[in-house]
Design an enzyme around this catalytic site. Structure first.
Site, PDB file in Angstrom:
ATOM      1  N   ASN A   1       0.852  -1.364   0.152  1.00 20.03           N
ATOM      2  CA  ASN A   1      -0.035  -0.122  -0.005  1.00 20.03           C
ATOM      3  C   ASN A   1       0.815   1.233   0.028  1.00 20.03           C
ATOM      4  O   ASN A   1       0.040   2.256  -0.564  1.00 20.03           O
ATOM      5  CB  ASN A   1      -0.765   0.029   0.940  1.00 20.03           C
ATOM      6  CG  ASN A   1      -1.936  -1.022   1.351  1.00 20.03           C
ATOM      7  OD1 ASN A   1      -2.545  -1.308   0.095  1.00 20.03           O
ATOM      8  ND2 ASN A   1      -2.231  -1.803   2.435  1.00 20.03           N
ATOM      9  N   TYR A   2       2.089   1.198   0.410  1.00 18.13           N
ATOM     10  CA  TYR A   2       2.619   2.600   0.786  1.00 18.13           C
ATOM     11  C   TYR A   2       4.072   2.696   0.124  1.00 18.13           C
ATOM     12  O   TYR A   2       4.557   3.766  -0.283  1.00 18.13           O
ATOM     13  CB  TYR A   2       2.839   2.652   2.158  1.00 18.13           C
ATOM     14  CG  TYR A   2       1.687   3.018   2.937  1.00 18.13           C
ATOM     15  CD1 TYR A   2       0.832   3.834   3.034  1.00 18.13           C
ATOM     16  CD2 TYR A   2       1.238   1.498   3.711  1.00 18.13           C
ATOM     17  CE1 TYR A   2      -0.476   3.901   3.438  1.00 18.13           C
ATOM     18  CE2 TYR A   2       0.039   1.765   4.511  1.00 18.13           C
ATOM     19  CZ  TYR A   2      -0.650   2.898   4.322  1.00 18.13           C
ATOM     20  OH  TYR A   2      -2.025   2.925   4.747  1.00 18.13           O
ATOM     21  N   ILE A   3       4.774   1.640  -0.192  1.00 17.64           N
ATOM     22  CA  ILE A   3       6.009   1.831  -1.127  1.00 17.64           C
ATOM     23  C   ILE A   3       5.696   2.056  -2.484  1.00 17.64           C
ATOM     24  O   ILE A   3       5.013   0.775  -3.004  1.00 17.64           O
ATOM     25  CB  ILE A   3       7.057   0.621  -0.750  1.00 17.64           C
ATOM     26  CG1 ILE A   3       7.404   0.884   0.872  1.00 17.64           C
ATOM     27  CG2 ILE A   3       8.063   0.877  -1.776  1.00 17.64           C
ATOM     28  CD1 ILE A   3       8.315  -0.275   1.277  1.00 17.64           C
TER      29      ILE A   3
END
Length: 912
Positions: A867-869
């Site tokens: 979800n974030y990288i």
């Protein structure tokens, strides 16, 4: 940035029993310093998730009155974001009192990426596992905090460079435009080239003549030419060719069921009206679950020891509970029982109630008198029977199911075949929820076609509803991305049928999310400077907003949204924190304890800047008490409105994506390509991912099965070491002179092994061989029966089991003689030596996996990676270190992030 709220009578953000004052006087600020005038900065305290607080001297009482478990030593120190140059008393660095820290045992995941003595990381388990000792007296949390501070400095430098480049380009563009009317056509072109070159050199990076900054969409940028020096350092041609072949095969294997050429939307021109999602849309609706099958005779619900008869609708609800008796976490939960029993009694009233075997009414009043055992046993038997079916029968059933689901799996979106994500309507059952949800156990009613709204193109054929039913509504909204929608009964939420994760729409949403995070690079320094200044603002609303922004940026707290607590779990985020959710411990430790996203308890301790600690103490100042809002002059919408003044579309949640991706980018840039083994490269990536997860606070509770899994892995490693020792002893059996040539130490038993373990392992190997033979015998019989032939006789099994007896005798002989006879076809010393080398490689690989798993036991790597990288960073690592992408992304993730894989291509220089 100017303040958004400066009036003395600034309205409260939400209704609060005890409100904060609109302005803060100097006397109020001084009052917050009185209680800790003698306080001195202390080393960071222990940062714990779902754990204890020990030796506490709280400003407040223990949060929520919950007793804490003993601390887990594997979790590092709390993170403080003060830089070395900062101090409460402003004293010079050389004159400051040195902090005396006890030597701590660092985790493997927190060791530097490369060692000071230049050895490769990680060459063996001894260098990658959890260290027994360390020469570095600096606490782990301090090291992480310093790395975080350095990364933030790099971010500020990058932001200034990007803004300077943008300003230079704007000036050049204006100058070219002004001169173009007076100069020949060729001259402006030449000036533009020279000017662009100057702009490109502003940040010290030479780029292609027509390229803009790295912040443009990837589709609009050309590939960078690899410098000659980098080419010289490339891997050998054979190795590179092998990786290219593997990557090509991986790409071919990851191709989905798309028809025709792949739609490369990331290369397509941007739409003028981005709100229109599709022009034509065709699909076949949704797939409803099968109808309920009544219980057979002899299987029923019991009440007070007697079987009862129920209407088929009430019986179905009873089976919801009865079929899940194995899930004790749910069925033994008092809230789950209460909600289920209330709904069950309601359905009984509507369907005529329960009756005994004679047809007389039975009034069901007490839950504890209900007995679902017979129902549970019936469904367990059905499940066991399904598992025991022959493989051919399972295969045939799957083929039939796939045939039935086929029409629903894909839709036509603007003429393209796109996969539908969740085309099945969820079957009825009992709502479980996550964490401590107040509605757990509530009956989820069966969804009927009359509740479903279909969204489809105007010219397309509307799918037929099930016989005897009709759709709730048909609409043609081309600005919506859902295909069907209905409202569920438990929380009143709307459920949507969307396209699959690898669809164009989902990919574009991911792309926009990461591009927005990349855009934040240009503004992050100004945002941090502004909120750092406003931490001391005289306006309460501004100070609360700055404090919230600090917590969201530094500790990855979610912003939090206001919700209807009567119908939903009372989950909170930063802006909706209550008085009781925050405990303060002098001089600068903040303890958070609340239900976060998905009703999962968030417990953590953080060391914060002194001013932030003072602010939180002020926001909790009497007469505030339990139930009062800490940020009573701030809402998430107000915070996001303020952030949008820095950058269009910026919200609080973008910080999580930015911080994760930027940190990962900085860590990966520092890695040097060398001749590492594949497991070492994978662990190197995981080490970076783990550090991102720690800094972004993506922690998890240690799984109940972790220790068991680690023991099994340890036994596998020991088994290989035992196998290696046997191979060495066989070498000695073939040539006794080897002991003198190689030394007695080479043939010694590994220290991890002892005779008791060896005998236990030998017994395991014997049983394993026996089980393997018996299963093969049973499979052969099943095949013969399926072909209409006679089963094998029992004597055949006895004959096949002879090697089991022989192996047990061989182990017994070896233990007695302390000698291993060479075995196999044509054994030679050379063959056995090669086998020993292969076993060494396998042992090393498993030891790396063991160290990796131990380091990940309290860190959620998947959350960051999924979800974030930015997935393009993983693709770049894969290219740079020549590691197949499937080592990091599963087939599902490769489909989901196909846009990132294709847009980066073979480039290993792309940067976030």
């Amino acid at each position: 940035m100017s303040s958004d709220s400066s009036d003395d009578d600034m309205p409260l953000a939400r209704t609060s029993v005890h409100a904060s004052a609109p302005k803060i006087s100097r006397s109020d600020d001084r009052e917050m310093d009185k209680s800790d005038s003698k306080a001195r900065p202390v080393p960071p305290g222990v940062s714990i998730r779902n754990g204890p607080v020990v030796d506490r001297m709280d400003v407040d009482s223990t949060p929520n009155g919950i007793s804490k478990r003993k601390s887990r030593s594997s979790i590092g120190q709390a993170v403080t974001y003060k830089e070395e140059s900062q101090s409460d008393d402003g004293a010079p660095l050389a004159k400051r009192q040195k902090s005396k820290h006890k030597k701590v045992v660092p985790d493997s995941d927190d060791e530097p990426m490369t060692r000071k003595n230049g050895t490769r990381l990680p060459p063996s388990i001894k260098e990658t596992g959890i260290a027994e000792s360390s020469d570095d007296d600096q606490p782990l949390g301090t090291k992480i905090a310093q790395r975080k501070a350095n990364i933030e400095k790099a971010a500020a430098k990058e932001a200034k460079t990007l803004r300077a480049d943008a300003k230079t380009k704007a000036t050049l563009k204006k100058a070219i435009k002004d001169e173009s009317d007076d100069e020949p056509l060729a001259k402006p072109k030449k000036r533009q080239s020279n000017g662009a070159s100057a702009a490109r050199k502003a940040n010290g990076v030479k780029q292609e003549p027509d390229s803009d900054s790295d912040d443009r969409p990837i589709a609009k940028r050309g590939k960078k030419a690899a410098p000659a020096a980098k080419k010289a350092k490339a891997a050998p041609a054979a190795k590179a060719a092998k990786f290219a072949k593997e990557k090509s095969e991986s790409k071919n294997n990851s191709d989905g069921d798309e028809e025709g050429d792949e739609y490369r939307w990331w290369d397509a021109p941007k739409k003028e009206d981005d709100s229109v999602k599709w022009t034509t849309l065709e699909h076949n609706g949704v797939l409803f679950p099968p109808a309920y099958e009544a219980l057979p005779k002899g299987v029923s619900l019991y009440y007070d020891g007697q079987p009862v008869q129920l209407h088929v609708d009430a019986e179905e609800v009873a089976t919801f509970f009865g079929s899940m008796l194995h899930s004790t976490l749910n069925v033994e939960n008092p809230v789950f029982q209460k909600n289920f029993f209330n709904d069950f009694k309601d359905i009984l009233k509507k369907t005529g109630g329960a009756k005994d075997t004679n047809g007389k009414p039975v009034e069901i009043k007490e839950f504890k008198k209900l007995d679902f055992t017979k129902i549970f046993e019936h469904y367990k038997a059905l499940g066991d029977a399904r598992k025991a079916r022959p493989a051919a029968e399972k295969k045939a059933e799957k083929a039939e199911r796939d045939k039935m689901e086929g029409p629903y799996m894909f839709c036509k979106w603007d003429g393209r075949k796109e996969k539908v994500g969740n085309f099945r309507v969820e079957p009825p059952g009992l709502f479980r929820g996550r964490g401590e949800h107040p509605k757990t156990g509530t009956v989820k009613k069966r969804v009927m076609p009359e509740q479903v709204t279909i969204n489809i193109g105007k010219g397309a054929k509307v799918p037929d509803p099930p016989a005897g039913h009709k759709w709730k509504a048909i609409q043609h909204d081309n600005k919506a991305t859902w295909l069907a929608m209905w409202q569920e009964n438990v929380n009143g939420n709307y459920k949507y049928v969307m396209l699959g994760a690898n669809s164009t729409v989902k990919g574009q949403a991911d792309f926009k999310k990461f591009e927005k995070a990349r855009e934040l690079k240009k503004h992050i320094d100004r945002i941090r400077t502004d909120y750092s200044r406003e931490l001391k603002s005289e306006v309460m609303a501004d100070r609360q907003r700055a404090t919230a922004m600090y917590l969201i940026d530094k500790f990855a707290l979610r912003a939090g949204n206001e919700k209807d607590t009567e119908n939903e779990a009372e989950t909170v985020g930063c802006c909706s924190l209550k008085f009781e959710h925050v405990t303060l411990r002098e001089p600068s430790t903040v303890i958070f304890d609340f239900l976060g996203k998905d009703s999962i308890r968030f417990y953590n301790e953080f060391t914060v800047e002194r001013q932030v600690f003072k602010n939180l103490k002020m926001f909790k100042k009497a007469p505030k008490e339990d139930g009062d809002d800490i940020f009573d002059r701030l809402t998430t919408s107000q915070l996001n409105k303020h952030l949008s003044s820095y950058m269009p579309g910026l919200t609080a949640k973008v910080f999580r994506t930015y911080n994760a991706s930027w940190t990962m980018s900085q860590l990966l840039q520092k890695l040097k390509v060398d001749d590492r083994a594949m497991p070492e490269k994978i662990k190197l990536y995981n080490d970076c991912n783990r550090e991102v997860a720690i800094l972004c606070n993506h922690k998890r509770t240690v799984g109940a099965s972790h220790e068991t899994q680690m023991e099994k892995l340890g036994d596998r490693i020991k088994g290989l070491k035992y196998q290696k020792w046997r191979s060495k002893m066989m070498m000695l059996d073939l040539d006794s002179k080897l002991k003198k040539k190689k030394g007695a130490e080479f043939f010694e038993l590994d220290p991890d092994l002892d005779q008791a373990w060896i005998e236990q392992h030998q017994a395991f190997l014997v049983d394993e061989l026996k089980t393997k033979i018996e299963k093969k015998f049973e499979r052969d019989n099943e095949k013969l029966v399926a072909e209409g032939q006679k089963r094998l006789a029992g004597t055949e099994l006895k004959e096949r089991l002879k090697p089991v007896t022989e192996l047990a005798a061989k182990f017994k002989k070896e233990n007695k003689a302390k000698k291993v006879e060479a075995e196999g076809k044509g054994p030679t010393v050379e063959k056995l030596a090669a086998a020993v080398e292969k076993l060494d490689d396998r042992i090393k690989t498993l030891e790396l996996q063991s160290a990796d798993r131990e380091g990940n036991k309290e860190v959620a790597l998947g959350t960051s990676k999924l979800n974030y990288i930015d997935p393009r960073l993983t693709v770049v690592f894969s290219n740079k270190f020549q590691v197949p992408l499937e080592k990091f992304f599963s087939k599902t993730l490769r489909d989901k992030f196909n846009w990132a894989i294709q847009s980066v291509g073979d480039d290993d220089t792309w940067e976030f």
